[in-house]
Design a protein around this motif. Structure first.
Motif, PDB file in Angstrom:
ATOM      1  N   LEU A  19      75.741 -14.932  15.092  1.00  0.00           N
ATOM      2  CA  LEU A  19      77.116 -15.173  15.553  1.00  0.00           C
ATOM      3  C   LEU A  19      77.919 -13.877  15.583  1.00  0.00           C
ATOM      4  O   LEU A  19      78.639 -13.606  16.540  1.00  0.00           O
ATOM      5  N   ALA A  20      77.796 -13.071  14.517  1.00  0.00           N
ATOM      6  CA  ALA A  20      78.567 -11.826  14.440  1.00  0.00           C
ATOM      7  C   ALA A  20      78.172 -10.851  15.548  1.00  0.00           C
ATOM      8  O   ALA A  20      79.012 -10.098  16.045  1.00  0.00           O
ATOM      9  N   GLN A  21      76.892 -10.874  15.960  1.00  0.00           N
ATOM     10  CA  GLN A  21      76.422  -9.967  17.013  1.00  0.00           C
ATOM     11  C   GLN A  21      77.148 -10.188  18.329  1.00  0.00           C
ATOM     12  O   GLN A  21      77.209  -9.295  19.168  1.00  0.00           O
ATOM     13  N   ARG A  22      77.715 -11.357  18.515  1.00  0.00           N
ATOM     14  CA  ARG A  22      78.412 -11.678  19.767  1.00  0.00           C
ATOM     15  C   ARG A  22      79.808 -11.065  19.815  1.00  0.00           C
ATOM     16  O   ARG A  22      80.463 -11.116  20.839  1.00  0.00           O
ATOM     17  N   PHE A  23      80.253 -10.481  18.691  1.00  0.00           N
ATOM     18  CA  PHE A  23      81.600  -9.919  18.626  1.00  0.00           C
ATOM     19  C   PHE A  23      81.550  -8.419  18.886  1.00  0.00           C
ATOM     20  O   PHE A  23      80.726  -7.698  18.303  1.00  0.00           O
ATOM     21  N   PRO A  24      82.428  -7.922  19.765  1.00  0.00           N
ATOM     22  CA  PRO A  24      82.478  -6.485  20.032  1.00  0.00           C
ATOM     23  C   PRO A  24      82.750  -5.704  18.740  1.00  0.00           C
ATOM     24  O   PRO A  24      83.553  -6.129  17.909  1.00  0.00           O
ATOM     25  N   GLY A  25      82.049  -4.596  18.577  1.00  0.00           N
ATOM     26  CA  GLY A  25      82.244  -3.745  17.408  1.00  0.00           C
ATOM     27  C   GLY A  25      81.300  -4.035  16.263  1.00  0.00           C
ATOM     28  O   GLY A  25      81.304  -3.315  15.263  1.00  0.00           O
ATOM     29  N   PHE A  26      80.462  -5.083  16.384  1.00  0.00           N
ATOM     30  CA  PHE A  26      79.509  -5.383  15.321  1.00  0.00           C
ATOM     31  C   PHE A  26      78.447  -4.288  15.279  1.00  0.00           C
ATOM     32  O   PHE A  26      77.831  -3.958  16.282  1.00  0.00           O
ATOM     33  N   LEU A  27      78.210  -3.717  14.075  1.00  0.00           N
ATOM     34  CA  LEU A  27      77.258  -2.612  13.943  1.00  0.00           C
ATOM     35  C   LEU A  27      75.995  -2.992  13.168  1.00  0.00           C
ATOM     36  O   LEU A  27      75.051  -2.212  13.139  1.00  0.00           O
ATOM     37  N   GLY A  28      75.973  -4.156  12.546  1.00  0.00           N
ATOM     38  CA  GLY A  28      74.764  -4.558  11.832  1.00  0.00           C
ATOM     39  C   GLY A  28      75.074  -5.324  10.561  1.00  0.00           C
ATOM     40  O   GLY A  28      76.209  -5.369  10.094  1.00  0.00           O
ATOM     41  N   ALA A  29      74.021  -5.926  10.011  1.00  0.00           N
ATOM     42  CA  ALA A  29      74.148  -6.710   8.784  1.00  0.00           C
ATOM     43  C   ALA A  29      72.812  -6.697   8.059  1.00  0.00           C
ATOM     44  O   ALA A  29      71.761  -6.446   8.661  1.00  0.00           O
ATOM     45  N   GLY A  30      72.840  -6.984   6.783  1.00  0.00           N
ATOM     46  CA  GLY A  30      71.613  -7.067   5.998  1.00  0.00           C
ATOM     47  C   GLY A  30      71.899  -7.640   4.630  1.00  0.00           C
ATOM     48  O   GLY A  30      73.056  -7.875   4.266  1.00  0.00           O
ATOM     49  N   TRP A  31      70.850  -7.882   3.881  1.00  0.00           N
ATOM     50  CA  TRP A  31      71.007  -8.407   2.530  1.00  0.00           C
ATOM     51  C   TRP A  31      69.851  -7.932   1.670  1.00  0.00           C
ATOM     52  O   TRP A  31      68.796  -7.531   2.153  1.00  0.00           O
ATOM     53  N   VAL A  32      70.072  -7.979   0.364  1.00  0.00           N
ATOM     54  CA  VAL A  32      69.052  -7.574  -0.600  1.00  0.00           C
ATOM     55  C   VAL A  32      69.251  -8.406  -1.862  1.00  0.00           C
ATOM     56  O   VAL A  32      70.361  -8.839  -2.166  1.00  0.00           O
ATOM     57  N   ARG A  33      68.144  -8.646  -2.569  1.00  0.00           N
ATOM     58  CA  ARG A  33      68.189  -9.348  -3.852  1.00  0.00           C
ATOM     59  C   ARG A  33      67.593  -8.445  -4.918  1.00  0.00           C
ATOM     60  O   ARG A  33      66.626  -7.737  -4.652  1.00  0.00           O
ATOM     61  N   PRO A  34      68.141  -8.444  -6.142  1.00  0.00           N
ATOM     62  CA  PRO A  34      67.596  -7.575  -7.187  1.00  0.00           C
ATOM     63  C   PRO A  34      66.140  -7.879  -7.515  1.00  0.00           C
ATOM     64  O   PRO A  34      65.364  -6.985  -7.808  1.00  0.00           O
ATOM     65  N   GLU A  35      65.754  -9.158  -7.455  1.00  0.00           N
ATOM     66  CA  GLU A  35      64.382  -9.578  -7.721  1.00  0.00           C
ATOM     67  C   GLU A  35      64.059 -10.739  -6.800  1.00  0.00           C
ATOM     68  O   GLU A  35      64.961 -11.403  -6.290  1.00  0.00           O
ATOM     69  N   ALA A  36      62.768 -11.002  -6.638  1.00  0.00           N
ATOM     70  CA  ALA A  36      62.349 -12.042  -5.686  1.00  0.00           C
ATOM     71  C   ALA A  36      62.908 -13.412  -6.040  1.00  0.00           C
ATOM     72  O   ALA A  36      63.228 -14.202  -5.159  1.00  0.00           O
ATOM     73  N   ASP A  37      63.039 -13.709  -7.335  1.00  0.00           N
ATOM     74  CA  ASP A  37      63.517 -15.042  -7.725  1.00  0.00           C
ATOM     75  C   ASP A  37      64.971 -15.029  -8.189  1.00  0.00           C
ATOM     76  O   ASP A  37      65.446 -15.969  -8.803  1.00  0.00           O
ATOM     77  N   SER A  38      65.689 -13.960  -7.860  1.00  0.00           N
ATOM     78  CA  SER A  38      67.082 -13.838  -8.288  1.00  0.00           C
ATOM     79  C   SER A  38      67.969 -14.814  -7.537  1.00  0.00           C
ATOM     80  O   SER A  38      67.771 -15.082  -6.362  1.00  0.00           O
ATOM     81  N   GLU A  39      68.990 -15.317  -8.234  1.00  0.00           N
ATOM     82  CA  GLU A  39      69.975 -16.178  -7.569  1.00  0.00           C
ATOM     83  C   GLU A  39      71.086 -15.342  -6.925  1.00  0.00           C
ATOM     84  O   GLU A  39      71.940 -15.879  -6.236  1.00  0.00           O
ATOM     85  N   THR A  40      71.066 -14.027  -7.139  1.00  0.00           N
ATOM     86  CA  THR A  40      72.097 -13.140  -6.600  1.00  0.00           C
ATOM     87  C   THR A  40      71.635 -12.518  -5.293  1.00  0.00           C
ATOM     88  O   THR A  40      70.525 -12.004  -5.201  1.00  0.00           O
ATOM     89  N   TRP A  41      72.501 -12.553  -4.302  1.00  0.00           N
ATOM     90  CA  TRP A  41      72.240 -11.967  -2.982  1.00  0.00           C
ATOM     91  C   TRP A  41      73.372 -10.995  -2.676  1.00  0.00           C
ATOM     92  O   TRP A  41      74.540 -11.377  -2.688  1.00  0.00           O
ATOM     93  N   HIS A  42      73.026  -9.741  -2.411  1.00  0.00           N
ATOM     94  CA  HIS A  42      74.015  -8.744  -2.017  1.00  0.00           C
ATOM     95  C   HIS A  42      73.936  -8.607  -0.500  1.00  0.00           C
ATOM     96  O   HIS A  42      72.880  -8.303   0.042  1.00  0.00           O
ATOM     97  N   MET A  43      75.049  -8.847   0.185  1.00  0.00           N
ATOM     98  CA  MET A  43      75.065  -8.857   1.643  1.00  0.00           C
ATOM     99  C   MET A  43      76.032  -7.807   2.165  1.00  0.00           C
ATOM    100  O   MET A  43      77.082  -7.571   1.572  1.00  0.00           O
ATOM    101  N   LEU A  44      75.649  -7.194   3.268  1.00  0.00           N
ATOM    102  CA  LEU A  44      76.480  -6.190   3.915  1.00  0.00           C
ATOM    103  C   LEU A  44      76.616  -6.521   5.395  1.00  0.00           C
ATOM    104  O   LEU A  44      75.647  -6.987   6.007  1.00  0.00           O
ATOM    105  N   TYR A  45      77.787  -6.314   5.948  1.00  0.00           N
ATOM    106  CA  TYR A  45      77.920  -6.296   7.401  1.00  0.00           C
ATOM    107  C   TYR A  45      78.937  -5.218   7.748  1.00  0.00           C
ATOM    108  O   TYR A  45      79.783  -4.847   6.931  1.00  0.00           O
ATOM    109  N   ARG A  46      78.795  -4.694   8.958  1.00  0.00           N
ATOM    110  CA  ARG A  46      79.566  -3.519   9.336  1.00  0.00           C
ATOM    111  C   ARG A  46      80.119  -3.683  10.742  1.00  0.00           C
ATOM    112  O   ARG A  46      79.425  -4.152  11.643  1.00  0.00           O
ATOM    113  N   PHE A  47      81.396  -3.293  10.893  1.00  0.00           N
ATOM    114  CA  PHE A  47      82.057  -3.321  12.190  1.00  0.00           C
ATOM    115  C   PHE A  47      82.628  -1.936  12.484  1.00  0.00           C
ATOM    116  O   PHE A  47      82.885  -1.143  11.574  1.00  0.00           O
TER     117      PHE A  47
END
Length: 197
Positions: A31-59
């Motif tokens: 959805l975000a890719q359809r908006f002008p100025g979107f530069l990318g997004a991603g996510w990472v977790r500290p461990e494979a079974d972690s309940e924490t998700w760190h997410m980034l997106y950039r405009f």
């Protein structure tokens, strides 16, 4: 000209729902890719079974980011996470020119987690008692064996001088970690049910 803006969000999800979370994140990125100025997004977790998700997106700039964040599409997408049980705990906006991990030229951080309420005093007293009593018995027994000839105030002083650092740096942190479930009103570790695979 406005600098690119990177938004970092920490989200939490109960284990076992990783596939739904990845699908939800991919839908949001699409959805975000359809908006002008979107530069990318991603996510990472500290461990494979972690309940924490760190997410980034950039405009590309604050205006492009605002168009996305104020959009009906994003509102619909975020609402879809309610059924998953996704919880946000931290949102951070960083502006920098070079890349995702630059030192920010400006920063806006919101920690959305509520501090847990302090445990009731009686629970604190019970937890302290669990280490204070046995340690007092041990130290007084040793004091009676080795320094029995000293005057009572001196024996008490020696006992307190031994017990204070042991309680502060070892015994209380140890018992607090082990009794966290009790202090926070959670089920005992041996009563928790494990999620089915």
């Amino acid at each position: 000209m406005s600098a690119p803006v990177t938004v970092s969000i920490t989200r939490h999800l109960d284990p076992g729902r990783e596939a739904e979370m990845v699908s939800w994140l991919q839908a949001g990125t699409a959805l975000a890719q359809r908006f002008p100025g979107f530069l990318g997004a991603g996510w990472v977790r500290p461990e494979a079974d972690s309940e924490t998700w760190h997410m980034l997106y950039r405009f590309a700039d604050a205006e492009a980011l605002a168009r996305w964040e104020d959009s009906h599409e994003r509102e619909w997408w975020r609402h879809a996470a309610v059924g998953l049980g996704v919880r946000e705990s931290r949102v951070e906006r960083r502006t920098g020119i070079e890349g995702w991990f630059d030192e920010p030229t400006s920063r806006d951080v919101r920690d959305l987690r509520l501090n847990p309420p302090p445990p009731p005093r009686w629970k604190q007293a019970v937890t302290i008692f669990l280490v204070f009593y046995p340690l007092s018995v041990l130290v007084n027994w040793l004091a009676g064996s080795y320094v029995a000839d000293l005057a009572l105030p001196v024996r008490i002083l020696l006992t307190v001088l031994v017990m204070t650092p042991v309680m502060t740096y070892a015994a209380l942190p140890w018992i607090t970690r082990r009794m966290q479930w009790f202090l926070q009103g959670q089920p005992a570790p041996w009563r928790r049910t494990r999620p089915r695979a």
